[in-house]
Every structure is written in C-alpha cells, then in structure tokens.
Scaffold this motif. Structure first.
Motif, PDB file in Angstrom:
ATOM      1  N   ARG A  51       0.807  -1.227   0.000  1.00 40.46           N
ATOM      2  CA  ARG A  51       0.000   0.000   0.000  1.00 40.46           C
ATOM      3  C   ARG A  51       0.838   1.274   0.000  1.00 40.46           C
ATOM      4  N   ASN A  52       2.067   1.224   0.528  1.00 41.67           N
ATOM      5  CA  ASN A  52       2.882   2.441   0.558  1.00 41.67           C
ATOM      6  C   ASN A  52       3.644   2.668  -0.736  1.00 41.67           C
ATOM      7  N   SER A  53       3.861   1.620  -1.520  1.00 45.11           N
ATOM      8  CA  SER A  53       4.433   1.798  -2.861  1.00 45.11           C
ATOM      9  C   SER A  53       3.386   2.307  -3.853  1.00 45.11           C
ATOM     10  N   TYR A  54       2.136   2.015  -3.579  1.00 39.77           N
ATOM     11  CA  TYR A  54       1.055   2.289  -4.529  1.00 39.77           C
ATOM     12  C   TYR A  54       0.976   3.773  -4.881  1.00 39.77           C
ATOM     13  N   TRP A  55       1.067   4.638  -3.865  1.00 46.44           N
ATOM     14  CA  TRP A  55       0.860   6.071  -4.110  1.00 46.44           C
ATOM     15  C   TRP A  55       2.020   6.694  -4.879  1.00 46.44           C
ATOM     16  N   PRO A  56       3.286   6.462  -4.518  1.00 47.17           N
ATOM     17  CA  PRO A  56       4.364   6.978  -5.361  1.00 47.17           C
ATOM     18  C   PRO A  56       4.297   6.474  -6.798  1.00 47.17           C
ATOM     19  N   LEU A  57       3.854   5.227  -6.980  1.00 42.45           N
ATOM     20  CA  LEU A  57       3.709   4.717  -8.349  1.00 42.45           C
ATOM     21  C   LEU A  57       2.648   5.502  -9.116  1.00 42.45           C
ATOM     22  N   LEU A  58       1.559   5.847  -8.460  1.00 47.63           N
ATOM     23  CA  LEU A  58       0.538   6.684  -9.106  1.00 47.63           C
ATOM     24  C   LEU A  58       1.075   8.070  -9.423  1.00 47.63           C
ATOM     25  N   TRP A  59       1.979   8.548  -8.597  1.00 43.89           N
ATOM     26  CA  TRP A  59       2.474   9.915  -8.718  1.00 43.89           C
ATOM     27  C   TRP A  59       3.693  10.032  -9.633  1.00 43.89           C
ATOM     28  N   GLY A  60       4.144   8.924 -10.216  1.00 43.68           N
ATOM     29  CA  GLY A  60       5.155   9.038 -11.261  1.00 43.68           C
ATOM     30  C   GLY A  60       6.578   8.700 -10.887  1.00 43.68           C
ATOM     31  N   VAL A  61       6.797   7.831  -9.896  1.00 41.17           N
ATOM     32  CA  VAL A  61       8.173   7.405  -9.648  1.00 41.17           C
ATOM     33  C   VAL A  61       8.711   6.673 -10.875  1.00 41.17           C
ATOM     34  N   GLU A  62      10.010   6.732 -11.039  1.00 40.08           N
ATOM     35  CA  GLU A  62      10.646   6.038 -12.160  1.00 40.08           C
ATOM     36  C   GLU A  62      10.549   4.528 -11.992  1.00 40.08           C
ATOM     37  N   SER A  63      10.827   4.062 -10.762  1.00 37.60           N
ATOM     38  CA  SER A  63      10.765   2.629 -10.493  1.00 37.60           C
ATOM     39  C   SER A  63      10.601   2.404  -8.998  1.00 37.60           C
ATOM     40  N   VAL A  64      10.069   1.228  -8.652  1.00 37.53           N
ATOM     41  CA  VAL A  64       9.954   0.800  -7.262  1.00 37.53           C
ATOM     42  C   VAL A  64      10.510  -0.609  -7.136  1.00 37.53           C
ATOM     43  N   ILE A  65      11.386  -0.782  -6.171  1.00 41.48           N
ATOM     44  CA  ILE A  65      11.792  -2.108  -5.716  1.00 41.48           C
ATOM     45  C   ILE A  65      11.249  -2.239  -4.292  1.00 41.48           C
ATOM     46  N   ALA A  66      10.437  -3.246  -4.057  1.00 36.05           N
ATOM     47  CA  ALA A  66       9.845  -3.456  -2.742  1.00 36.05           C
ATOM     48  C   ALA A  66      10.152  -4.874  -2.283  1.00 36.05           C
ATOM     49  N   PHE A  67      10.244  -5.050  -0.977  1.00 36.75           N
ATOM     50  CA  PHE A  67      10.471  -6.404  -0.470  1.00 36.75           C
ATOM     51  C   PHE A  67       9.818  -6.596   0.884  1.00 36.75           C
ATOM     52  N   ASP A  68       9.547  -7.849   1.181  1.00 38.28           N
ATOM     53  CA  ASP A  68       9.072  -8.249   2.501  1.00 38.28           C
ATOM     54  C   ASP A  68       9.559  -9.663   2.754  1.00 38.28           C
ATOM     55  N   TYR A  69       9.499 -10.061   4.040  1.00 42.76           N
ATOM     56  CA  TYR A  69      10.038 -11.368   4.405  1.00 42.76           C
ATOM     57  C   TYR A  69       8.931 -12.345   4.796  1.00 42.76           C
ATOM     58  N   ASP A  70       7.808 -12.227   4.116  1.00 38.35           N
ATOM     59  CA  ASP A  70       6.727 -13.202   4.261  1.00 38.35           C
ATOM     60  C   ASP A  70       6.119 -13.426   2.886  1.00 38.35           C
ATOM     61  N   GLU A  71       5.959 -14.669   2.500  1.00 40.40           N
ATOM     62  CA  GLU A  71       5.507 -14.975   1.146  1.00 40.40           C
ATOM     63  C   GLU A  71       4.084 -14.500   0.883  1.00 40.40           C
ATOM     64  N   ARG A  72       3.232 -14.508   1.920  1.00 43.84           N
ATOM     65  CA  ARG A  72       1.857 -14.018   1.744  1.00 43.84           C
ATOM     66  C   ARG A  72       1.854 -12.517   1.491  1.00 43.84           C
ATOM     67  N   SER A  73       2.670 -11.785   2.226  1.00 43.43           N
ATOM     68  CA  SER A  73       2.766 -10.338   2.015  1.00 43.43           C
ATOM     69  C   SER A  73       3.264 -10.031   0.612  1.00 43.43           C
ATOM     70  N   VAL A  74       4.294 -10.739   0.172  1.00 41.96           N
ATOM     71  CA  VAL A  74       4.848 -10.527  -1.159  1.00 41.96           C
ATOM     72  C   VAL A  74       3.810 -10.822  -2.233  1.00 41.96           C
TER      73      VAL A  74
END
Length: 256
Positions: A51-74
């Motif tokens: 949910r926190n990557s979603y808004w910068p992506l809407l606003w025009g970031v060049e790229s997002v790399i996101a990670f988490d350490y739970d397979e369900r979250s990913v």
C-alpha cells in the motif's frame, strides 16, 4: 512465529487498498508532496501488501523495488501493484538486502520499530542509496502513545504475541468495536483519532489487531531515536519530526 510472519497473516487478510490510505501515507511521509516522488527510484523496505508503494507509483516514480520477508505479504503486494510495470517485489530478509548506491529514496514505513536489530536495518537502507539520496522512516513514538506503552504493551508482550494469530484476530474485536464507536461518536479527541474516524470498521479492527500481534514493538522517544541514529554512519541533514496528525516520528536524512 516471528513478527514478519504474524504480519503476513494480517496482510493476507487485509490486502485491499483503500482511498483513505493516501492521506495516511502523506501523513507518514510529510512534508513530501506527490510531485516530490516523480522520476525517483524508490526502495520500499518491508512493503507488506504494497500500500505504501502504490501512491508513489501513481504519482510518477521512475521505479519501485519493494520487499518483505513473508511470502503471503509478497504475493499480495504483487497483486496490488500488478498494474505498474515499473514495480518489482521480492521476498527478502531486511538484514540481508544487497542493493548498493541504487536508489534516490529508501523508505520504511512502520517496520523498523519491529526489528531485532534496527541499526543494521537502517545501515542497509543507507547502503542502498545513491550519494545524496534520501532515507525516509516512520516509526512509533512514545510521545502521545504513553497509554499504549503502559496498558497495551504488557498484554502484547506477555499474552497476545504468544497466541495463535487467528485467536488474536478474534480477541481484537473486544477492543476494536468500542474504539470504533468512540471515534465515530467523538471524531477525536486527538488528531490521530480524528483521522481514523473517516475509516471503515474493518480498518479500525486491522489497526487494533496490528498492535497486538508482533513479538517486538518499540515506542521510541525523540531522544531514543537520536541515540539510535548515532550508531549508524553515512548520514547528514538528519531531522526527526512528528507528522501532522501527531502520531509517530518521521526520520529524514541524506546519504553523504
């Protein structure tokens, strides 16, 4: 079960992205505005369901790399961000991330205070940044949450963090129902509770549930954060400020 896997249960169950999350994200990242993200390469460290990557992506970031350490979250993050071809989500341990000199912004919202070694986590984020890049972290504050530290934290540490997560989810209703009725009736009194008064019940319940499941939850004073940041290297222009709703601390700094 460690905190990241307990949160995995939460993000699997509460995976929808609500419009209300936009103002919440702006609060956590203040004073940044949507235009400030445009064209930036972003690391979202501990992304949950995205949910926190979603808004910068809407606003025009060049790229997002996101990670988490739970397979369900990913998995849920991949679902929520599938429309964005410039987003990549990975299953990674915060203490073993290996990006270096790559990002304009490295952010972590609501994660560092749950980690066993926050200094190492912050140092890894700094290493991932380009020179002149921005580190942006939101954490729980002691100030304004004294009642949680006094009453909720002992129950979490001694009872609910040790119970099976589905049981904690059920028990959370005994707190979330009266809280929801209170904030809908009074729309406050704090700025944080006023903000929550616009949220639906399922989100209020997820917040209560979120407070009760982790095995680690630090509520840091400003002095605590100053001491914490003295243990990391490579930062300048450090600021520690409370967000507009007065809940938590926003740490911002620049990589040397």
């Amino acid at each position: 079960m460690s905190s990241e896997h307990r949160f995995g249960y939460e993000w699997n169950k509460y995976s929808r992205i609500s419009k209300n999350y936009e103002n919440q994200f702006l609060n956590w990242t203040s004073p940044m505005a949507p235009a400030d993200w445009k064209g930036k390469n972003l690391l979202d460290a501990g992304c949950g369901m995205g949910r926190n990557s979603y808004w910068p992506l809407l606003w025009g970031v060049e790229s997002v790399i996101a990670f988490d350490y739970d397979e369900r979250s990913v998995a849920k993050a991949k679902e929520n961000l599938v429309q964005f071809k410039n987003a990549k989500i990975f299953y990674k341990n915060f203490f073993k991330i290996d990006w270096e000199n790559e990002f304009d912004i490295a952010m972590s919202i609501g994660v560092i205070h749950h980690l066993e070694d926050p200094v190492l986590a912050i140092q890894n984020m700094i290493r991932s940044l380009k020179s002149g890049g921005t580190i942006l972290i939101w954490v729980y504050s002691y100030e304004g949450n004294e009642w949680i530290v006094k009453y909720v934290n002992p129950m979490r540490k001694n009872i609910t963090s040790k119970l099976p997560v589905p049981i904690v989810h059920f028990l959370s209703y005994f707190c979330s129902v009266p809280l929801y009725l209170f904030i809908k009736t009074f729309c406050g009194p704090s700025k944080y509770l006023k903000q929550l008064s616009d949220f639906p019940f399922w989100h209020i319940h997820s917040i209560v549930f979120d407070q009760l499941i982790p095995d680690i939850a630090h509520y840091w004073s400003k002095n605590d954060l100053v001491s914490l940041l003295e243990k990391v290297s490579g930062l300048e222009n450090i600021s520690i400020n409370q967000p507009p709703n007065g809940s938590g601390w926003i740490i911002r700094a620049t990589k040397k």
